[in-house]
Write a protein that holds these residues in place. Structure first.
Motif, PDB file in Angstrom:
ATOM      1  N   LEU A 185      40.308  37.078  40.326  1.00 32.03           N
ATOM      2  CA  LEU A 185      41.548  36.915  39.509  1.00 32.03           C
ATOM      3  C   LEU A 185      42.594  36.152  40.535  1.00 32.03           C
ATOM      4  O   LEU A 185      42.699  36.593  41.557  1.00 32.03           O
ATOM      5  CB  LEU A 185      42.207  37.999  39.132  1.00 32.03           C
ATOM      6  CG  LEU A 185      41.605  38.787  37.983  1.00 32.03           C
ATOM      7  CD1 LEU A 185      42.334  40.304  37.735  1.00 32.03           C
ATOM      8  CD2 LEU A 185      41.279  38.316  36.568  1.00 32.03           C
ATOM      9  N   HIS A 186      43.018  35.108  40.014  1.00 31.75           N
ATOM     10  CA  HIS A 186      44.225  34.226  40.351  1.00 31.75           C
ATOM     11  C   HIS A 186      45.328  34.159  39.471  1.00 31.75           C
ATOM     12  O   HIS A 186      45.191  34.461  38.454  1.00 31.75           O
ATOM     13  CB  HIS A 186      43.793  32.728  41.073  1.00 31.75           C
ATOM     14  CG  HIS A 186      42.516  33.046  42.029  1.00 31.75           C
ATOM     15  ND1 HIS A 186      43.056  32.928  43.401  1.00 31.75           N
ATOM     16  CD2 HIS A 186      41.203  32.785  41.920  1.00 31.75           C
ATOM     17  CE1 HIS A 186      41.818  32.814  43.887  1.00 31.75           C
ATOM     18  NE2 HIS A 186      40.826  32.680  43.154  1.00 31.75           N
ATOM     19  N   ALA A 187      46.480  33.490  39.690  1.00 34.78           N
ATOM     20  CA  ALA A 187      47.439  33.108  38.647  1.00 34.78           C
ATOM     21  C   ALA A 187      48.087  32.043  39.105  1.00 34.78           C
ATOM     22  O   ALA A 187      48.505  31.494  40.220  1.00 34.78           O
ATOM     23  CB  ALA A 187      48.138  34.283  38.520  1.00 34.78           C
ATOM     24  N   GLN A 220      53.118  29.074  43.646  1.00 34.79           N
ATOM     25  CA  GLN A 220      52.061  29.562  44.288  1.00 34.79           C
ATOM     26  C   GLN A 220      51.082  30.702  43.553  1.00 34.79           C
ATOM     27  O   GLN A 220      51.493  30.848  42.233  1.00 34.79           O
ATOM     28  CB  GLN A 220      52.748  30.434  45.320  1.00 34.79           C
ATOM     29  CG  GLN A 220      53.188  29.953  46.336  1.00 34.79           C
ATOM     30  CD  GLN A 220      54.205  30.761  47.311  1.00 34.79           C
ATOM     31  OE1 GLN A 220      55.262  31.221  46.750  1.00 34.79           O
ATOM     32  NE2 GLN A 220      53.814  30.757  48.724  1.00 34.79           N
ATOM     33  N   CYS A 221      49.758  30.756  43.998  1.00 38.69           N
ATOM     34  CA  CYS A 221      49.135  31.862  43.559  1.00 38.69           C
ATOM     35  C   CYS A 221      49.852  33.197  43.274  1.00 38.69           C
ATOM     36  O   CYS A 221      50.412  33.675  44.063  1.00 38.69           O
ATOM     37  CB  CYS A 221      47.723  31.987  44.112  1.00 38.69           C
ATOM     38  SG  CYS A 221      46.606  33.210  43.234  1.00 38.69           S
ATOM     39  N   SER A 222      49.777  33.538  41.924  1.00 40.58           N
ATOM     40  CA  SER A 222      50.773  34.682  41.804  1.00 40.58           C
ATOM     41  C   SER A 222      49.811  36.088  41.511  1.00 40.58           C
ATOM     42  O   SER A 222      50.323  37.010  40.930  1.00 40.58           O
ATOM     43  CB  SER A 222      51.538  34.500  40.798  1.00 40.58           C
ATOM     44  OG  SER A 222      52.608  33.629  41.227  1.00 40.58           O
ATOM     45  N   GLU A 223      48.539  36.217  41.958  1.00 37.13           N
ATOM     46  CA  GLU A 223      47.647  37.342  41.600  1.00 37.13           C
ATOM     47  C   GLU A 223      46.987  37.636  42.967  1.00 37.13           C
ATOM     48  O   GLU A 223      46.387  36.725  43.607  1.00 37.13           O
ATOM     49  CB  GLU A 223      46.622  37.043  40.613  1.00 37.13           C
ATOM     50  CG  GLU A 223      45.990  38.169  40.189  1.00 37.13           C
ATOM     51  CD  GLU A 223      46.603  39.476  39.375  1.00 37.13           C
ATOM     52  OE1 GLU A 223      47.063  39.181  38.363  1.00 37.13           O
ATOM     53  OE2 GLU A 223      46.607  40.622  39.913  1.00 37.13           O
ATOM     54  N   LEU A 224      47.176  38.700  43.348  1.00 35.26           N
ATOM     55  CA  LEU A 224      46.452  39.091  44.906  1.00 35.26           C
ATOM     56  C   LEU A 224      45.081  38.612  44.767  1.00 35.26           C
ATOM     57  O   LEU A 224      44.355  39.424  44.112  1.00 35.26           O
ATOM     58  CB  LEU A 224      46.840  40.610  45.323  1.00 35.26           C
ATOM     59  CG  LEU A 224      47.837  40.826  46.369  1.00 35.26           C
ATOM     60  CD1 LEU A 224      47.990  42.222  46.360  1.00 35.26           C
ATOM     61  CD2 LEU A 224      47.660  40.076  47.381  1.00 35.26           C
ATOM     62  N   CYS A 225      44.639  37.772  45.408  1.00 35.75           N
ATOM     63  CA  CYS A 225      43.213  37.328  45.418  1.00 35.75           C
ATOM     64  C   CYS A 225      42.303  37.355  46.619  1.00 35.75           C
ATOM     65  O   CYS A 225      41.330  37.161  46.616  1.00 35.75           O
ATOM     66  CB  CYS A 225      43.345  36.102  44.873  1.00 35.75           C
ATOM     67  SG  CYS A 225      44.154  34.815  45.897  1.00 35.75           S
ATOM     68  N   GLY A 226      42.968  37.876  47.683  1.00 36.17           N
ATOM     69  CA  GLY A 226      42.027  38.041  48.954  1.00 36.17           C
ATOM     70  C   GLY A 226      43.131  37.798  49.990  1.00 36.17           C
ATOM     71  O   GLY A 226      44.307  37.630  50.140  1.00 36.17           O
ATOM     72  N   LYS A 228      43.444  35.183  51.927  1.00 44.08           N
ATOM     73  CA  LYS A 228      44.358  33.818  51.948  1.00 44.08           C
ATOM     74  C   LYS A 228      45.025  33.757  50.736  1.00 44.08           C
ATOM     75  O   LYS A 228      45.304  32.582  50.366  1.00 44.08           O
ATOM     76  CB  LYS A 228      43.548  32.661  52.557  1.00 44.08           C
ATOM     77  CG  LYS A 228      43.146  32.879  53.684  1.00 44.08           C
ATOM     78  CD  LYS A 228      42.352  31.755  54.464  1.00 44.08           C
ATOM     79  CE  LYS A 228      43.049  30.418  54.616  1.00 44.08           C
ATOM     80  NZ  LYS A 228      42.026  29.410  54.946  1.00 44.08           N
ATOM     81  N   HIS A 229      45.350  34.602  50.022  1.00 44.05           N
ATOM     82  CA  HIS A 229      46.230  34.518  48.753  1.00 44.05           C
ATOM     83  C   HIS A 229      47.666  33.601  48.834  1.00 44.05           C
ATOM     84  O   HIS A 229      48.014  32.982  47.766  1.00 44.05           O
ATOM     85  CB  HIS A 229      46.477  36.053  48.151  1.00 44.05           C
ATOM     86  CG  HIS A 229      47.722  36.205  47.419  1.00 44.05           C
ATOM     87  ND1 HIS A 229      47.556  35.472  45.796  1.00 44.05           N
ATOM     88  CD2 HIS A 229      48.819  36.684  47.316  1.00 44.05           C
ATOM     89  CE1 HIS A 229      48.825  35.817  45.502  1.00 44.05           C
ATOM     90  NE2 HIS A 229      49.371  36.542  46.184  1.00 44.05           N
ATOM     91  N   ALA A 230      47.977  33.944  50.012  1.00 42.07           N
ATOM     92  CA  ALA A 230      49.344  33.215  50.345  1.00 42.07           C
ATOM     93  C   ALA A 230      49.230  31.763  50.720  1.00 42.07           C
ATOM     94  O   ALA A 230      50.357  31.171  50.659  1.00 42.07           O
ATOM     95  CB  ALA A 230      50.280  34.027  51.394  1.00 42.07           C
ATOM     96  N   PHE A 231      48.006  31.517  50.879  1.00 41.05           N
ATOM     97  CA  PHE A 231      47.886  29.976  51.336  1.00 41.05           C
ATOM     98  C   PHE A 231      47.122  29.100  50.203  1.00 41.05           C
ATOM     99  O   PHE A 231      46.046  28.229  50.562  1.00 41.05           O
ATOM    100  CB  PHE A 231      47.087  30.104  52.522  1.00 41.05           C
ATOM    101  CG  PHE A 231      47.728  31.116  53.637  1.00 41.05           C
ATOM    102  CD1 PHE A 231      49.118  30.622  54.191  1.00 41.05           C
ATOM    103  CD2 PHE A 231      46.934  32.354  53.852  1.00 41.05           C
ATOM    104  CE1 PHE A 231      49.678  31.450  55.051  1.00 41.05           C
ATOM    105  CE2 PHE A 231      47.849  33.254  54.919  1.00 41.05           C
ATOM    106  CZ  PHE A 231      48.753  32.917  55.386  1.00 41.05           C
ATOM    107  N   MET A 232      47.196  29.326  48.946  1.00 44.45           N
ATOM    108  CA  MET A 232      46.753  28.417  48.033  1.00 44.45           C
ATOM    109  C   MET A 232      47.928  28.008  47.077  1.00 44.45           C
ATOM    110  O   MET A 232      47.854  28.588  45.866  1.00 44.45           O
ATOM    111  CB  MET A 232      45.621  29.183  47.287  1.00 44.45           C
ATOM    112  CG  MET A 232      45.971  30.507  46.700  1.00 44.45           C
ATOM    113  SD  MET A 232      44.427  31.187  45.802  1.00 44.45           S
ATOM    114  CE  MET A 232      44.076  30.133  44.546  1.00 44.45           C
ATOM    115  N   PRO A 233      48.919  27.340  47.519  1.00 45.06           N
ATOM    116  CA  PRO A 233      49.984  26.839  46.700  1.00 45.06           C
ATOM    117  C   PRO A 233      49.683  25.779  45.628  1.00 45.06           C
ATOM    118  O   PRO A 233      48.403  25.434  45.744  1.00 45.06           O
ATOM    119  CB  PRO A 233      50.794  26.134  47.740  1.00 45.06           C
ATOM    120  CG  PRO A 233      49.875  25.659  48.813  1.00 45.06           C
ATOM    121  CD  PRO A 233      48.822  26.668  48.882  1.00 45.06           C
TER     122      PRO A 233
HETATM  123 CU   LIG Z   1      44.657  33.412  44.287  1.00 44.91          CU
END
Ligand SMILES: [Cu+2]
Length: 270
Positions: A185-187, A220-226, A228-233
């Motif tokens: 899941l991503h957002a 930014q991606c707004s679903e905890l996805c792993g 590098k969640h914070a690094f997929m703008p």
């Molecule tokens: Cu994500």
């Protein structure tokens, strides 16, 4: 006091000048760049905030009043009262009414966002661990969008928000976004447009926005996805129609979608 007020309003004014991305010491939302986000901001600032402040002040007043008026030293014989029907009815009904007052405009905004007008352009965002892939299905364009590492940032690129390949869309057009994911899941979220939808593997969610101003908008991606969640703008560049057409010409070559025809790889549209 004057100083505090100055700083407080200073932050708001500063925010007004800086659009499209989070700012240091930010309070509240990013500036709206679409009708949908303007509705959300108005709803929050003009209805929710006054209600929240009024309730907080009222509760604080009740607490202080109870502390002073019913303190032990002034009440050697405490009251034995346990029920009061009027008060109980009131403290049930009033919160219900407050909730209804908030729910009606809230649902109005939700339904307005849910109805997608006729789209001028459709883009597809696919969440991967950990980057976004984009497709322009009607233009046969496909590309991946990775975050720019800190050491490679240009002077005008914000840290953790800039990407190598931005989504480019024309200003003032209805953009429909199809959102899905390929692993977890991503957002897909863009605060200035009031857009946030889950990207779910095996399912396509949709949303839309109509950007009012040209500029670069960051999300930014707004679903905890792993890890590098914070690094997929997410970077969306809103440009004029002419500039968009220009970009399209280039992108159709640079990002041409490969299709397999009769067992052979061929460039779409050729
Ligand atoms: Cu994500």
């Amino acid at each position: 006091m004057k100083k505090i007020l100055f700083i407080f309003f200073g932050i708001f004014i500063f925010q007004a000048a800086m659009a499209n991305q989070p700012t240091q010491w930010q309070l509240g939302f990013q500036n709206p760049a679409s009708d949908g986000m303007r509705d959300i901001v108005n709803f929050h600032n003009n209805l929710l905030l006054p209600i929240i402040i009024a309730i907080s002040v009222f509760v604080l007043f009740l607490m202080l009043y109870a502390c002073v008026r019913f303190r032990a030293s002034a009440n050697p014989n405490p009251s034995k009262r346990t029920h009061n029907v009027t008060v109980e009815v009131l403290w049930t009904l009033i919160p219900c009414l407050i909730l209804i007052v908030m729910a009606v405009p809230s649902f109005k905004i939700l339904y307005k966002q849910d109805t997608i007008p006729k789209a001028d352009l459709t883009i597809k965002a696919i969440g991967y661990q950990w980057y976004w892939g984009y497709e322009y299905p009607d233009e046969n364009i496909i590309f991946d969008s990775y975050m720019v590492e800190e050491k490679d940032l240009r002077a005008d690129q914000p840290r953790l928000l800039a990407v190598d390949n931005e989504v480019v869309v024309p200003v003032g057009k209805v953009i429909k976004v199809l959102i899905t994911a390929n692993d977890v899941l991503h957002a897909w979220a863009l605060p200035s447009f009031g857009v946030k939808r889950d990207a779910v593997p095996g399912r396509i969610n949709e949303t839309w926005f109509k950007a009012e101003k040209e500029g670069t908008y960051y999300g930014q991606c707004s679903e905890l996805c792993g890890i590098k969640h914070a690094f997929m703008p997410i970077t969306v560049k809103v440009v004029s129609e002419e500039n968009y057409q220009e970009w399209l010409l280039e992108a159709k070559v640079k990002f041409a979608k490969e299709e397999i025809e009769n067992g052979k790889l061929k460039l779409a549209g050729k």
